[in-house]
Design an enzyme around this catalytic site. Structure first.
Site, PDB file in Angstrom:
ATOM      1  N   ASP A  13       0.876  -1.165   0.000  1.00 27.59           N
ATOM      2  CA  ASP A  13       0.000   0.000   0.000  1.00 27.59           C
ATOM      3  C   ASP A  13       0.916   1.219   0.000  1.00 27.59           C
ATOM      4  O   ASP A  13       2.144   1.094  -0.205  1.00 27.59           O
ATOM      5  CB  ASP A  13      -1.006  -0.038   1.167  1.00 27.59           C
ATOM      6  CG  ASP A  13      -0.345   0.127   2.526  1.00 27.59           C
ATOM      7  OD1 ASP A  13       0.896   0.224   2.590  1.00 27.59           O
ATOM      8  OD2 ASP A  13      -1.078   0.162   3.532  1.00 27.59           O
ATOM      9  N   CYS A  70       2.929  -3.408   3.995  1.00 29.40           N
ATOM     10  CA  CYS A  70       2.092  -2.284   4.427  1.00 29.40           C
ATOM     11  C   CYS A  70       2.786  -1.644   5.633  1.00 29.40           C
ATOM     12  O   CYS A  70       3.990  -1.862   5.828  1.00 29.40           O
ATOM     13  CB  CYS A  70       0.655  -2.716   4.708  1.00 29.40           C
ATOM     14  SG  CYS A  70       0.424  -3.870   6.073  1.00 29.40           S
ATOM     15  N   THR A  72       2.394  -2.011   9.045  1.00 29.40           N
ATOM     16  CA  THR A  72       2.781  -2.991  10.070  1.00 29.40           C
ATOM     17  C   THR A  72       2.969  -4.398   9.524  1.00 29.40           C
ATOM     18  O   THR A  72       3.527  -5.252  10.215  1.00 29.40           O
ATOM     19  CB  THR A  72       1.681  -3.085  11.145  1.00 29.40           C
ATOM     20  OG1 THR A  72       0.453  -3.454  10.473  1.00 29.40           O
ATOM     21  CG2 THR A  72       1.490  -1.761  11.867  1.00 29.40           C
ATOM     22  N   HIS A 103       8.809 -25.051   8.242  1.00 28.45           N
ATOM     23  CA  HIS A 103       7.697 -25.721   8.923  1.00 28.45           C
ATOM     24  C   HIS A 103       6.322 -25.390   8.347  1.00 28.45           C
ATOM     25  O   HIS A 103       5.411 -26.203   8.461  1.00 28.45           O
ATOM     26  CB  HIS A 103       7.699 -25.352  10.418  1.00 28.45           C
ATOM     27  CG  HIS A 103       8.785 -26.032  11.188  1.00 28.45           C
ATOM     28  ND1 HIS A 103       8.847 -26.044  12.562  1.00 28.45           N
ATOM     29  CD2 HIS A 103       9.877 -26.744  10.762  1.00 28.45           C
ATOM     30  CE1 HIS A 103       9.909 -26.731  12.958  1.00 28.45           C
ATOM     31  NE2 HIS A 103      10.568 -27.147  11.884  1.00 28.45           N
ATOM     32  N   HIS A 138       5.524 -31.957   9.036  1.00 27.63           N
ATOM     33  CA  HIS A 138       4.972 -30.627   8.744  1.00 27.63           C
ATOM     34  C   HIS A 138       3.991 -30.664   7.569  1.00 27.63           C
ATOM     35  O   HIS A 138       3.103 -29.830   7.480  1.00 27.63           O
ATOM     36  CB  HIS A 138       6.107 -29.634   8.484  1.00 27.63           C
ATOM     37  CG  HIS A 138       7.067 -29.580   9.626  1.00 27.63           C
ATOM     38  ND1 HIS A 138       6.706 -29.109  10.861  1.00 27.63           N
ATOM     39  CD2 HIS A 138       8.356 -30.000   9.736  1.00 27.63           C
ATOM     40  CE1 HIS A 138       7.735 -29.223  11.690  1.00 27.63           C
ATOM     41  NE2 HIS A 138       8.745 -29.765  11.032  1.00 27.63           N
TER      42      HIS A 138
END
Ligand code: RB5
Length: 156
Positions: A13, A70, A72, A103, A138
């Site tokens: 963004d 973005c 955060t 994993h 996994h």
């Protein structure tokens, strides 16, 4: 994410624009084919629109891996993980970058431009793209994520 990644799509963004440009240059320098799905300017935009563009491409197998940025990394992570076959991981340190591949078989790397340096993001992306999925036990766990998507009626 299949081993031997060659084609990476990325988007951001407005808050992630500069970091995205830095990551795009790093990817090109490492020899990846890169497609930037926008935005191309710093005008304010809504992160779900760009998460969707990358998540659809990666989830449909039209790109080997994705990168989202973005402020955060949280909005991009929440949005991208709505899409089938997408495992988007917010890479808040090098250990997480490594283990999100080993994993979780993560296929989209997410970064927060307001929470980490561009140098750290570049280093984490390098780790992310270098590590294979470990498979074994996994695989069972990652397959269960796909089972949840099927139970929810999401198209595979
Ligand atoms: C934009 O101001 C900001 O909310 C966005 O970049 C992101 O951090 C959302 O999770």
């Amino acid at each position: 994410m299949k081993d031997g990644v060659s084609f990476v799509v990325l988007a951001s963004d407005h808050a992630g624009l500069e970091m995205k440009q830095r990551l795009r240059e790093a990817l090109a320098g490492w020899g990846y084919r890169v497609e930037d799905l926008g935005p191309g300017t710093a005008d304010s935009v809504d992160y779900p629109d760009y998460a969707e563009a990358v998540a659809l491409r990666v989830g449909r197998g039209q790109a080997d891996a994705g990168v989202l940025v973005c402020g955060t990394g949280v909005g991009m992570s929440i949005s991208a993980n709505k899409f089938p076959n997408v495992r988007a991981a917010l890479l808040y340190d090098g250990f997480t970058a490594r283990y999100s591949r080993l994993h979780n078989d993560a296929n989209i790397a997410v970064f927060g431009a307001r929470t980490m340096s561009a140098d750290d993001a570049v280093a984490r992306l390098r780790i992310f793209l270098s590590e294979p999925f470990e498979k074994g036990r996994h695989s069972r766990r990652v397959d269960k994520i796909g089972c949840i998507e099927k139970r929810l009626g999401l198209p595979g």
